[in-house]
Write a protein that holds these residues in place. Sequence first.
Motif, short mmCIF file in Angstrom:
data_model
loop_
_atom_site.label_atom_id
_atom_site.label_comp_id
_atom_site.label_asym_id
_atom_site.label_seq_id
_atom_site.Cartn_x
_atom_site.Cartn_y
_atom_site.Cartn_z
N VAL A 148 6.91 0.78 -4.30
CA VAL A 148 5.61 1.44 -4.34
C VAL A 148 4.79 0.90 -5.51
CG1 VAL A 148 4.42 3.63 -4.67
CG2 VAL A 148 6.46 3.53 -3.23
N ALA A 149 5.42 0.73 -6.66
CA ALA A 149 4.74 0.14 -7.82
C ALA A 149 4.31 -1.29 -7.52
CB ALA A 149 5.65 0.17 -9.04
N PHE A 150 5.14 -2.03 -6.81
CA PHE A 150 4.81 -3.40 -6.44
C PHE A 150 3.57 -3.43 -5.56
CE2 PHE A 150 5.24 -7.02 -3.48
CZ PHE A 150 5.23 -8.06 -4.40
N GLU A 151 3.49 -2.51 -4.60
CA GLU A 151 2.32 -2.46 -3.72
C GLU A 151 1.06 -2.13 -4.50
OE1 GLU A 151 0.70 -0.06 0.25
OE2 GLU A 151 2.75 0.25 -0.49
N ARG A 152 1.17 -1.20 -5.44
CA ARG A 152 0.00 -0.83 -6.26
C ARG A 152 -0.45 -2.01 -7.12
NH1 ARG A 152 1.04 4.44 -9.61
NH2 ARG A 152 -1.09 3.91 -10.29
N LEU A 153 0.49 -2.73 -7.70
CA LEU A 153 0.14 -3.89 -8.52
C LEU A 153 -0.49 -4.98 -7.66
CD1 LEU A 153 0.32 -5.02 -11.41
CD2 LEU A 153 2.54 -6.01 -10.79
N LEU A 212 -2.22 -4.57 -4.89
CA LEU A 212 -3.57 -4.17 -4.52
C LEU A 212 -4.55 -4.30 -5.68
CD1 LEU A 212 -2.78 -1.04 -2.31
CD2 LEU A 212 -3.53 -3.30 -1.55
N ARG A 213 -4.08 -4.09 -6.91
CA ARG A 213 -4.94 -4.22 -8.09
C ARG A 213 -5.36 -5.66 -8.33
NH1 ARG A 213 -4.89 0.16 -11.95
NH2 ARG A 213 -5.39 -1.34 -13.60
N GLN A 214 -4.52 -6.61 -7.98
CA GLN A 214 -4.77 -8.02 -8.31
C GLN A 214 -5.25 -8.86 -7.13
OE1 GLN A 214 -4.64 -9.28 -11.38
NE2 GLN A 214 -4.07 -7.28 -12.21
N HIS A 215 -5.03 -8.40 -5.91
CA HIS A 215 -5.22 -9.25 -4.74
C HIS A 215 -6.65 -9.77 -4.60
CE1 HIS A 215 -6.00 -10.19 -0.50
NE2 HIS A 215 -4.73 -10.59 -0.46
N ALA A 216 -7.63 -8.88 -4.68
CA ALA A 216 -9.01 -9.29 -4.40
C ALA A 216 -9.49 -10.38 -5.35
CB ALA A 216 -9.93 -8.07 -4.46
N LEU A 217 -9.23 -10.21 -6.63
CA LEU A 217 -9.66 -11.21 -7.61
C LEU A 217 -8.97 -12.54 -7.39
CD1 LEU A 217 -11.32 -11.86 -10.12
CD2 LEU A 217 -9.41 -11.08 -11.52
N ILE A 247 -4.87 -19.31 1.51
CA ILE A 247 -5.11 -18.33 0.46
C ILE A 247 -4.04 -17.24 0.49
CG2 ILE A 247 -6.69 -16.52 -0.34
CD1 ILE A 247 -8.99 -18.30 0.73
N ASP A 248 -3.78 -16.72 1.68
CA ASP A 248 -2.76 -15.68 1.82
C ASP A 248 -1.38 -16.20 1.44
OD1 ASP A 248 -4.64 -13.87 2.69
OD2 ASP A 248 -4.26 -14.23 4.82
N GLU A 249 -1.09 -17.45 1.82
CA GLU A 249 0.21 -18.04 1.50
C GLU A 249 0.40 -18.16 -0.01
OE1 GLU A 249 2.20 -22.46 1.76
OE2 GLU A 249 1.06 -21.76 3.50
N ILE A 250 -0.64 -18.60 -0.71
CA ILE A 250 -0.55 -18.76 -2.17
C ILE A 250 -0.34 -17.41 -2.84
CG2 ILE A 250 -1.85 -19.41 -4.23
CD1 ILE A 250 -3.25 -21.55 -2.44
N ILE A 251 -1.11 -16.41 -2.42
CA ILE A 251 -0.96 -15.08 -3.02
C ILE A 251 0.42 -14.51 -2.74
CG2 ILE A 251 -1.79 -12.70 -2.95
CD1 ILE A 251 -4.59 -13.82 -2.45
N ASN A 252 0.90 -14.67 -1.52
CA ASN A 252 2.23 -14.17 -1.19
C ASN A 252 3.32 -14.88 -1.99
OD1 ASN A 252 1.21 -12.33 0.65
ND2 ASN A 252 1.50 -13.66 2.42
N ASP A 253 3.16 -16.19 -2.14
CA ASP A 253 4.13 -16.95 -2.95
C ASP A 253 4.12 -16.45 -4.40
OD1 ASP A 253 4.86 -18.46 -0.79
OD2 ASP A 253 3.72 -20.24 -1.36
N ALA A 254 2.90 -16.21 -4.93
CA ALA A 254 2.78 -15.75 -6.30
C ALA A 254 3.44 -14.39 -6.49
CB ALA A 254 1.31 -15.69 -6.71
N PHE A 255 3.20 -13.48 -5.56
CA PHE A 255 3.77 -12.14 -5.72
C PHE A 255 5.26 -12.09 -5.41
CE2 PHE A 255 -0.54 -10.67 -6.16
CZ PHE A 255 -0.39 -9.61 -7.05
N TRP A 258 -0.52 -12.97 -16.90
CA TRP A 258 0.78 -13.47 -16.44
C TRP A 258 0.75 -13.74 -14.93
CZ3 TRP A 258 4.97 -10.86 -13.71
CH2 TRP A 258 6.19 -11.53 -13.78
N ILE A 259 0.17 -12.83 -14.17
CA ILE A 259 0.11 -13.00 -12.71
C ILE A 259 -0.83 -14.15 -12.34
CG2 ILE A 259 -0.63 -11.90 -10.56
CD1 ILE A 259 0.36 -9.25 -11.70
N ILE A 260 -1.97 -14.25 -13.03
CA ILE A 260 -2.89 -15.36 -12.77
C ILE A 260 -2.19 -16.70 -13.03
CG2 ILE A 260 -5.00 -16.51 -13.56
CD1 ILE A 260 -6.13 -13.68 -14.11
N GLY A 261 -1.39 -16.76 -14.10
CA GLY A 261 -0.66 -17.99 -14.40
C GLY A 261 0.29 -18.36 -13.28
N ILE A 262 0.98 -17.38 -12.73
CA ILE A 262 1.88 -17.63 -11.60
C ILE A 262 1.09 -18.11 -10.39
CG2 ILE A 262 3.46 -16.54 -9.96
CD1 ILE A 262 4.30 -14.66 -12.26
N ALA A 263 -0.01 -17.41 -10.09
CA ALA A 263 -0.84 -17.79 -8.95
C ALA A 263 -1.44 -19.18 -9.13
CB ALA A 263 -1.96 -16.76 -8.74
#
Length: 208
Positions: A38-43, A45-50, A65-73, A92-97
């Motif tokens: 649940v925390a993962f889903e919230r995180l 959703l907070r980062q996905h749009a940007l 785009i979806d593949e890159i975001i999914n790989d990052a998460f 940290w998440i932007i660096g991974i993405a």
Amino acid sequence: MKSITDDRNPRNADVASDADGDAVEQLLLAAVGRGDRVAFERLYLRQHALLARFIARHTARRDLIDEIINDAFWVVWRKAAEFRGESKVATWIIGIAYRCMLKALRQNVQSVEQDIDEGFELAGTESGEAEQRELSDWVRRGLDLLSPEQRMTLELAYYLGQSCDEIASIMNCANGTVKARLFHARLRLRNSLPALGGDVAANAPVRK
């Protein structure tokens, strides 16, 4: 004495808001590290749009785009417990993405080259007005003049609002390298496109 959150001081309010947002995301990430979906889903959703808008500046392919975001998460899910708080969670998440995007773009270089113009219009144009299209075209042509490192540094600074220290963390380089890239990127834009309205963008401040 004024509180840091005194709403009569917009700058202080922004700083407090950023700190509050990061505190929430640190709690979410810690929960993700314990396997909390649940925390993962919230995180997510907070980062996905940007992240989606940022990546769209480099490819218009929605599947990529979806593949890159999914790989990052997927990396976020696996590495959450290793986060030590040396940067903001968002950084940290932007660096991974960012690293996932570089890998994906290398693997899909031909299709990315074909749709790069469309990607810039998608990310930079929210209406059909001629003035906005002209500005979007200026940005695209200006960024095309830069090296990949300069271009990415400029976008992280102005589009994602990252500080020099944060960009250094994302791109795994020294703070001085970030500042040098920003300096040379601004200089090249200012010297190459003075007649296209780029002076304001080229001189915009960057968070230190």
